[in-house]
Design an enzyme around this catalytic site. Structure first.
Site, short mmCIF file in Angstrom:
data_model
loop_
_atom_site.label_atom_id
_atom_site.label_comp_id
_atom_site.label_asym_id
_atom_site.label_seq_id
_atom_site.Cartn_x
_atom_site.Cartn_y
_atom_site.Cartn_z
N ASP A 217 2.88 -10.55 -12.93
CA ASP A 217 2.63 -10.56 -11.49
C ASP A 217 2.85 -9.18 -10.87
OD1 ASP A 217 1.54 -12.55 -10.02
OD2 ASP A 217 3.41 -13.27 -9.14
N ASP A 264 2.11 -19.95 -8.53
CA ASP A 264 3.45 -19.76 -7.98
C ASP A 264 4.14 -21.09 -7.68
OD1 ASP A 264 2.98 -17.00 -8.03
OD2 ASP A 264 2.04 -17.05 -6.05
#
Length: 432
Positions: A217, A264
């Protein structure tokens, strides 16, 4: 000419707070309920009768459990790699191909997946109510076979058919309008199904996965424009969204959305679900008759769930402060991992945490071991056959050589025989 509506900073600020609250709710709700949906009936590993019960399963819908896909340590190592390849591939496709046609294809694909996801979630939500009311539904069992080999098997009721029709109508509405509320319904259903059906085999695997995606990420958000570009162009329900200004926006004005990716939600959610299964494991070892009861102590689940909420709040705060997209797993991954480690240290159960293997992981390991044994046995049998064939070939090669020797000896004898006869014949003529 009408002037463009420009809201005051106070209105924008209030709208953002509402959007952040909505996104947070759409994140924590699937994790909470998905974790409990993934919780299976406790079976005492030491109870030998439980193995017999597996073979004697009835058609009672209450005893049916969804098959889950267990993620191993090797899968956790490779997940960021394959994720990076897929993400960069999508970035190149959106950059060099007309995104309109790509989104048509994605819309059709996710519309079909949305039908299945919403049908399952709808059944899971309505079935307890139907059971509470006392309505009994006939169950249908569909099996497709080919030469006695089972290709597909499904059990369903009228409730499944009703929910499927409703899901098809919702999917058609989403495809036609791209309504953001319908998109969120699909996204939440995807998250619920993923958390329920995908499981981690151990805390080691979960920590490796979260650590790898932590770096993934950071790189794709801070290091490149790839993640943000794909998120903006990817017109599919793989995120939950909410208008930045929902209340007070004049009619006809387009919405500006705040968003949170399903990754997420799902990846930390799977880890939170693992914590709940570990709590069940600790309670089940003390109470073998735990069964389907969820009335047990949940220290790891509560700690990890709260840590996720705090990590998500930190993400939103930093994003709001710096007015820039943030990699949510930068905050969520450490929060989830550290919550488990601190709880284990506080309870003196650090060894139990790292030694724990889920039931799905144990079954997957056994299946893999059995497959390796079969492959090894097949390889040994093949090797034995090859050696046997080689011996047969060698024996067939030796026999012709022996035959040639015999043949050559006989030829020599036959060649010598006429000479002897000539000599004998010569002596006989002399005698005459």
């Amino acid at each position: 000419m009408t002037e463009k509506y420009v809201p005051s900073p106070e209105v924008v600020e209030q709208g953002l707070y509402v959007a952040y609250a909505a996104l947070s709710t759409m994140a924590v709700v699937p994790i909470y309920f998905g974790s409990f949906a993934a919780l299976k009936k406790w079976k005492n590993p030491k109870d030998k009768k439980s193995k017999k019960k597996k073979a004697e399963d009835t058609d009672d819908s209450d005893d049916e459990e969804e098959t889950t896909e267990s993620m191993s340590m090797e899968d956790a190592y490779m997940f960021p790699v394959f994720g990076s390849i897929t993400l960069f591939g999508l970035y190149l496709v959106f950059r060099y191909v007309d995104k309109t046609y790509i989104n048509y294809l994605l819309t059709a694909y996710f519309g079909l997946l949305g039908v299945m996801a919403t049908t399952q979630v709808g059944v899971n939500c309505v079935a307890p109510i139907v059971k509470l009311v006392g309505i009994k539904l006939d169950k249908w069992h569909l099996t497709l076979t080919k030469k006695k080999a089972e290709l597909y098997s499904a059990k369903f009721t009228y409730l499944h058919l009703i929910m499927m029709v409703a899901s098809i109508l919702l999917s058609g509405y989403y495809v036609a309008t791209k309504n953001w509320i319908a998109s969120n319904i699909f996204g939440i259903c995807f998250a619920l199904n993923a958390i329920q059906l995908l499981s981690l085999d151990s805390f080691k695997t979960g920590m490796i996965l979260l650590s790898g995606l932590f770096l993934y990420d950071i790189f794709w958000v801070f290091g490149t424009e790839v993640m943000v570009s794909v998120a903006k162009n990817f017109d599919a329900p793989v995120k939950v969204i909410f208008p930045r200004l929902f209340f007070g926006l004049p009619a006809g004005e387009p919405y500006q959305f705040a968003m949170l990716g399903l990754g997420d939600i799902v990846i930390p959610g799977v880890f939170v679900a693992l914590c709940l299964r570990f709590d069940q494991h600790l309670a089940g070892t003390k109470n073998p008759n735990l069964g389907r009861s969820t009335r047990f102590s949940k220290p790891y689940f509560i700690a990890c769930f709260i840590a996720y909420a705090l990590g998500l709040g930190t993400t939103i705060y930093v994003m709001h402060t710096f007015k820039a997209a943030q990699p949510a797993l930068l905050y969520l991954s450490p929060a989830c991992i550290l919550s488990v480690l601190f709880m284990a240290l506080a309870r003196g159960e650090i060894k139990e945490v790292f030694a724990y293997t889920s039931e799905e992981g144990t079954e997957a390991a056994k299946a893999k071991e059995e497959e390796e044994k079969k492959n090894k046995k097949a390889a040994e049998e093949k090797k034995g056959k090859n050696e046997k064939n080689e011996k047969i070939e060698e024996s067939t090669k030796i026999e012709p050589v022996a035959a040639e020797k015999v043949g050559s000896d006989s030829d020599q004898d036959s060649s010598n025989t006429p000479k002897i006869r000539k000599r004998k014949g010569g002596k006989a003529q002399k005698k005459k």
